[in-house]
Design an enzyme around this catalytic site. Structure first.
Site, PDB file in Angstrom:
ATOM      1  N   SER A 339     -37.710  34.794 -74.632  1.00  0.00           N
ATOM      2  CA  SER A 339     -36.266  34.582 -74.529  1.00  0.00           C
ATOM      3  C   SER A 339     -35.577  35.125 -75.785  1.00  0.00           C
ATOM      4  O   SER A 339     -36.228  35.581 -76.715  1.00  0.00           O
ATOM      5  CB  SER A 339     -35.973  33.095 -74.348  1.00  0.00           C
ATOM      6  OG  SER A 339     -36.426  32.377 -75.473  1.00  0.00           O
ATOM      7  N   TYR A 340     -34.269  35.040 -75.806  1.00  0.00           N
ATOM      8  CA  TYR A 340     -33.470  35.597 -76.899  1.00  0.00           C
ATOM      9  C   TYR A 340     -33.954  35.092 -78.269  1.00  0.00           C
ATOM     10  O   TYR A 340     -34.032  33.888 -78.502  1.00  0.00           O
ATOM     11  CB  TYR A 340     -32.009  35.203 -76.678  1.00  0.00           C
ATOM     12  CG  TYR A 340     -31.056  35.902 -77.599  1.00  0.00           C
ATOM     13  CD1 TYR A 340     -30.855  37.267 -77.500  1.00  0.00           C
ATOM     14  CD2 TYR A 340     -30.367  35.197 -78.572  1.00  0.00           C
ATOM     15  CE1 TYR A 340     -29.993  37.913 -78.338  1.00  0.00           C
ATOM     16  CE2 TYR A 340     -29.497  35.835 -79.416  1.00  0.00           C
ATOM     17  CZ  TYR A 340     -29.315  37.196 -79.306  1.00  0.00           C
ATOM     18  OH  TYR A 340     -28.465  37.832 -80.135  1.00  0.00           O
ATOM     19  N   PRO A 341     -34.294  36.010 -79.169  1.00  0.00           N
ATOM     20  CA  PRO A 341     -34.978  35.572 -80.401  1.00  0.00           C
ATOM     21  C   PRO A 341     -34.078  35.131 -81.548  1.00  0.00           C
ATOM     22  O   PRO A 341     -34.585  34.807 -82.604  1.00  0.00           O
ATOM     23  CB  PRO A 341     -35.772  36.822 -80.802  1.00  0.00           C
ATOM     24  CG  PRO A 341     -34.955  37.955 -80.300  1.00  0.00           C
ATOM     25  CD  PRO A 341     -34.234  37.478 -79.072  1.00  0.00           C
TER      26      PRO A 341
END
Length: 810
Positions: A339-341
């Site tokens: 997922s978005y880091p």
DNA sequence: GCAAGGTC
């Protein structure tokens, strides 16, 4: 029923898509490709039929530039504090501006879905500026048709609630960001320029092209430096400690276990006293067990993974620096593996479907069975952590086997997944047994621990902590003393900070954000202020680190933040705060420039004065003595007698050239070659002109075609701006030259006065048949190089202040 | 050539 158009904007394409999925009836919408994708669907808005258009911005952010002060030589850094700033468009912004204008055409409403923080609020107003004139009835729209969605998680409930409770964007919060931008820029530029110039003119072996200053990078560096100072000033002290081993009585010799005891006093710093304790213990015949206690202890599973934790683990356990870590994480995100880091959140949002993520990992070759077990036995709901409402924690999104990803990419993916599994696993449980043992009157202890349940440690760590055993002593038991030894040791200084520790300190002091922490660390490494050393990745300052302590305190940032908060809350006016802070820093700057002599002493200890470095190169045109060539970045020439430093073109080598002199200024020519093409240019280090000089010095005009009145070259009507013109009666005309592609200059064809443009310019040309109304000189057109993002200038070289401020006359 | 903050 009439239909209205609702134009909606998110901060990035992925968000526009996931919010559309939630809001569109049955999750059905059409997607159209444009500069960024546009999702469209029909629905209801304020009891009317509505057509929704949902798109996003990517790189809208404006860049602030200080107008007409780009020239390092012509501007006193102190002026930067009061200079006007300009918001200029980044190159790619033109597309996004057009995109917003096109897509919002005829919209009745605009709904802004930008991130719910100050930066997001600031981007709201940029979007508004771009769409307001495209909307239906722009004059009426401002107050009640431009709306802000406030959301804290990308979940059905949160997004729906935001849509039902639209508010107005908050101008004050946006202004706080504007103020921060302006302060950061002005303070950063002023100090950086001053420091760089001051030290580069003085020292030869400063190994950096620029000595930068910034409210984030400088405190970051100062963490490393203050640890360095601690280490330098540390003086080791000797200490003594007692090492005693005991054994149970009645044991056969063969299984007689010896146990090393831990002295309660740990150590003493006086040799005599240590001897007394040693004798005291040696006199005793036996040791007595005073108490034995067993305690159940737990080690909690980790919170959900956020960016800072990922960076710290990457640096300390995987040996991957923060900068590399972010690009790996970015790639994994783009390919849909994680997922978005970039997130600060460390707890799974309420509606986060943990089981769904687990199911994607069930068939995994390495931890598939572990995931299945969790699904069967139920996951352990994570406790603690915070939901900041930015993005969910970093989790795996789809399965990847080891062969599928290479090297570090796999190691990062593996860590993210193991961390996820660990965060929903049982806690680790262990039993710790401690025995207190007395010898004469000295107290010792020994302890062991046994893992009762490995829990999350079995998946998160490659080695689970092994058990340590001690004999099952009983209270009152008497033990044989098998050995007593006095050991001598020395105190050690603390070690240099690890990168991971620096990240922790930055987070603690609020320096930088999840997105910018890797950038700051990368900055101080790339500019040679610190070096990353060893497997532990410790940040060791180089010689460049000595900066004024007042200016590098981490509180510098937080004090400014406090002021900015007042703007955001509407308790102070933008202008008042900005003026106040600028005045404060401008005073600090003055103080700094006056006090720099003290700092200088620090430098003198570690750096060699410029006059003593470098190798002899070519003769100075003023004093006729040899100047020295300084090879360390940026390469330059220094004349000891005149105490002047002359810049040279970078990224190439410099050699003496046949002892030929420049006809304009008597400086000896040097040969500049870039190596790549093997070509050399003969160059005057003073005026940057190159042959054929004879044409220029004879007033022949164009140095390319040698035609005396070549229209390409001659600025026909412009008289020499030389300050002695009235005295000398110089009636020369200026000749326009370009040397080494970007160094433009003007040279008087009579008195040889050279005025050079020190900025990088794409082109300088003379506008045909246009002359200044005031003085009759030719009109000059100046085009800036691409990375300057400045509009071209047109004007008279003598009367236009902006143009003449770009010129440095030698 | 200089800041920090977003995004890709």
């Amino acid at each position: 029923m009439a239909s209205v158009t609702v134009f909606m904007v998110a901060e990035k394409p992925s968000l526009a898509e996931s919010i559309s999925k939630i809001l569109a009836p049955n999750g059905q919408y059409q997607t159209r490709k444009s500069y960024t994708p546009v999702h469209e669907y029909n629905g209801q808005f304020r009891n009317q039929n509505a057509r929704f258009k949902f798109t996003s911005v990517t790189e809208l952010s404006n860049r602030t530039c200080i107008q007409s002060h780009n020239n390092w030589d012509a501007t006193d850094p102190l002026e930067l504090f009061t200079a006007p700033t300009l918001k200029l468009e980044a190159n790619s912004k033109q597309h996004i501006t057009k995109h917003l204008q096109n897509e919002s055409r005829g919209a009745d409403y605009v709904v802004l879905w930008l991130d719910c923080d100050r930066e997001g609020e600031n981007i709201c107003f940029e979007v508004i500026d771009n769409v307001i004139n495209s909307m239906k009835e722009p004059q009426k729209t401002k107050e009640n048709r431009i709306l802000r969605a406030k959301f804290s998680a990308i979940t059905h409930t949160d997004i729906r609630r935001a849509m039902d409770n639209l508010v107005y964007p908050n101008k004050n919060e946006s202004l706080a960001v504007d103020a921060r931008q302006e302060l950061d820029l002005k303070i950063g530029c002023a100090f950086t320029r001053f420091q760089t110039r001051f030290f580069q003119g003085k020292y030869g072996n400063l190994d950096s092209a620029v000595i930068s200053y910034g409210p984030c990078q400088t405190p970051t560096l100062s963490f490393c430096v203050s640890r360095h100072d601690q280490i330098q000033s540390f003086s080791p002290e000797p200490f003594w400690s007692l090492a005693v081993t005991v054994a149970r009585k009645n044991n056969n010799d063969k299984d007689k276990e010896e146990t090393l005891l831990h002295w309660k006093r740990e150590r003493v710093f006086d040799r005599q006293i240590a001897r007394i304790f040693e004798n005291c213990v040696k006199e005793a015949n036996e040791a007595i067990v005073i108490s034995v206690k067993s305690e159940r202890k737990t080690k909690s599973r980790p919170h959900a993974l956020n960016t800072v934790e990922l960076l710290k683990h990457g640096s300390s356990a995987l040996g991957i620096g923060p900068h590399d870590m972010m690009s790996i994480a970015e790639r994994l995100y783009m390919q849909g593996y994680i997922s978005y880091p970039r997130t600060e959140t460390t707890s799974y949002p309420k509606n986060f479907d943990i089981n769904a993520v687990l199911r994607t990992q069930q068939a995994h070759g390495v931890w598939g069975s572990y995931a299945s077990e969790l699904l069967e036995n139920g996951v352990h709901k994570p406790s603690g952590g915070v939901d900041v409402g930015d993005h969910p924690p970093i989790t795996p999104m789809r399965k990847a086997e080891e062969g599928e990803l290479s090297g570090d990419t796999w190691r990062v993916y593996s860590y993210v997944t193991r961390h996820f599994l660990g965060s929903i696993s049982p806690d680790m449980r262990y039993i710790r047994t401690t025995a207190i043992i007395k010898i004469n009157n000295e107290i010792f202890e020994c302890s062991g621990s046994r893992v009762d349940r490995a829990g999350f440690t079995s998946i998160l760590y490659s080695r689970t902590s092994s058990d340590t055993f001690i004999p099952e002593y009983k209270e009152g038991e008497r033990l044989d003393i098998t050995n007593v030894k006095l050991t001598e040791g020395q105190t050690h200084p603390p070690d240099y900070l690890t990168e991971s520790e620096v990240i922790g300190l930055m987070e603690k002091h609020g320096i930088g954000t999840d997105a910018s922490i890797p950038v700051h660390i990368n900055n101080i490494c790339q500019r040679n202020y610190v070096k990353v050393e060893g497997n532990a990745r410790r940040l060791v300052p180089t010689n460049l680190e000595k900066i004024d302590p007042d200016l590098s305190l981490p509180t510098m940032r937080s004090d400014v933040e406090k002021q900015l908060n007042y703007i955001a809350l509407g308790q102070a006016k933008f202008k008042d705060v900005l003026d106040h802070s600028l005045k404060l820093f401008s005073a600090k700057f003055k103080y700094f420039t006056e006090k720099i002599g003290e700092m200088d002493q620090l430098f003198e200890a570690t750096f060699s004065v410029i006059a003593e470095t470098g190798k002899i190169m070519s003769r100075c045109g003023k004093c006729r003595r040899y100047m020295k060539y300084i090879a360390s970045r940026p390469q330059r020439l220094h004349c000891k007698t005149c105490d002047e430093t002359y810049s040279l073109p970078q990224n190439g080598s410099i050699k003496p050239y046949k002892e030929l002199k420049c006809p304009l200024d008597d400086f000896e020519l040097v040969l500049f070659s870039t190596g790549s093409d093997g070509m050399g240019y003969q160059l005057c280090p003073y005026c940057y002109n190159y042959p054929p000089f004879e044409n220029i010095s004879k007033g022949m005009g164009c140095n390319k075609c040698t035609h005396p009145t070549c229209p390409q070259s001659m600025i026909r009507n412009t008289v020499c701006p030389c300050p002695q013109a009235e005295v000398t009666g110089c009636k020369g005309r200026l000749v326009l030259n370009a040397t080494l592609s970007t160094q433009w200059n003007l040279c008087c064809n009579s008195c040889n006065l050279v005025s050079a443009f020190t900025d990088k310019l794409k082109a300088v040309s003379v506008t045909k048949d246009e002359y200044c109304d005031d003085c009759g000189s030719s009109i000059l057109k100046i085009e800036f190089s691409k990375n300057q993002t400045r509009e071209p200038l047109e004007g008279c070289i003598l009367c236009d202040d902006e143009i003449s401020s770009l010129l440095k006359t030698r």
